[in-house]
Write an enzyme that holds these catalytic residues in place. Structure first.
Site, mmCIF file in Angstrom:
data_model
loop_
_atom_site.group_PDB
_atom_site.id
_atom_site.type_symbol
_atom_site.label_atom_id
_atom_site.label_comp_id
_atom_site.label_asym_id
_atom_site.label_seq_id
_atom_site.Cartn_x
_atom_site.Cartn_y
_atom_site.Cartn_z
ATOM 1 N N HIS A 133 -4.608 -1.763 -4.092
ATOM 2 C CA HIS A 133 -5.969 -2.188 -3.715
ATOM 3 C C HIS A 133 -6.929 -2.031 -4.901
ATOM 4 O O HIS A 133 -8.071 -1.572 -4.752
ATOM 5 C CB HIS A 133 -6.464 -1.376 -2.513
ATOM 6 N N SER A 167 0.834 -1.193 0.000
ATOM 7 C CA SER A 167 0.000 0.000 0.000
ATOM 8 C C SER A 167 0.875 1.252 0.000
ATOM 9 O O SER A 167 1.569 1.506 -0.980
ATOM 10 C CB SER A 167 -0.970 -0.051 1.192
#
Length: 241
Positions: A169, A133
């Site tokens: 994501h 991330s």
């Protein structure tokens, strides 16, 4: 032992729930360790700047490392760095793994302490850099982030070790794909590499050499803009680890 070429493993994964512990190292972290060429007991430097160097999470990472047979150190910048010689500290590890959270805050704090230059030096020296991330976006020119609030915005002040945009994501948050497409269409982001949750991208130098996954069905993508300004999305062959 340094990797043969500067190596980055940028992901939307890496951790998994433990059976008897809170966390375990997932296949993506193990793959980063394998790529480092570590001999004997590997060493991993965990950097949790993006979530404020939470000591509880650090403890979970240490426990996961012990279970995996990996020596784990933590590079905490709150309230101060662990040493005056960050170059030696970082270079003494086989892998640097950066956790998720706020990439905007991460980049600002790293630059205050000169860690951006330290990590670039370690990358050139053969320490494998990786993360999830925020710990993925940081290595690129920039990417989409919720660092500023629920509405995604684009950061363009990443370390730039990889000359692309980054989308994380990609499959699990509905606003991620359209935000990447919009940023690429406008030119705010260049050619952009994206990962579903559980997928990762392996770079040698600045070349993307492989897409891998620790989750069935998770894949990676390249998002580009053609001469007419139209956005193109290409699915990459993604190998299951």
């Amino acid at each position: 032992m340094p990797a043969e070429l500067p190596t980055i493993v940028a992901t939307s994964g890496g951790w998994r729930p433990g059976r008897r512990t809170n966390l375990e190292f997932g296949a993506l972290i193990h793959h980063a360790i394998d790529l480092s060429g570590a001999e004997g007991r590997p060493s991993l430097c965990h950097v949790g700047t993006a979530n404020g160097d939470q000591r509880t999470f650090n403890a979970h990472v240490s426990e996961a490392g012990k279970l995996a047979g990996v020596d784990v150190s933590h590079l905490n910048l709150f309230t101060m760095p662990p040493t005056n010689d960050l170059v030696d500290f970082v270079r003494s590890h086989d892998v640097v793994w950066v956790g998720g959270g706020s990439v905007a805050n991460l980049l600002a704090v790293w630059r205050v302490h000169g860690l951006d230059e330290v990590l670039a030096d370690a990358w050139r020296a053969g320490v494998v850099l990786g993360g999830v991330s925020a710990g993925s976006i940081c290595w690129y020119v920039g990417g989409t982030t919720d660092s500023f609030g629920p509405e995604l915005r684009v950061v363009t002040n990443g370390l730039g070790l990889l000359p692309y945009g980054n989308g994380v994501h990609y499959d699990s948050e509905a606003t991620r794909r359209p935000a990447v497409h919009k940023a690429v269409a406008s030119g705010e982001l260049p050619l952009t590499h994206c990962t579903d949750d559980g997928a990762g991208l392996v770079y040698r130098g600045t070349e993307l050499v492989e897409a891998v996954t620790e989750q069935p069905g998770a894949i990676a993508y390249v998002v580009s803009r053609d001469a007419s300004g139209a956005v193109l999305e290409e699915k990459l062959d993604t190998r299951r680890l």
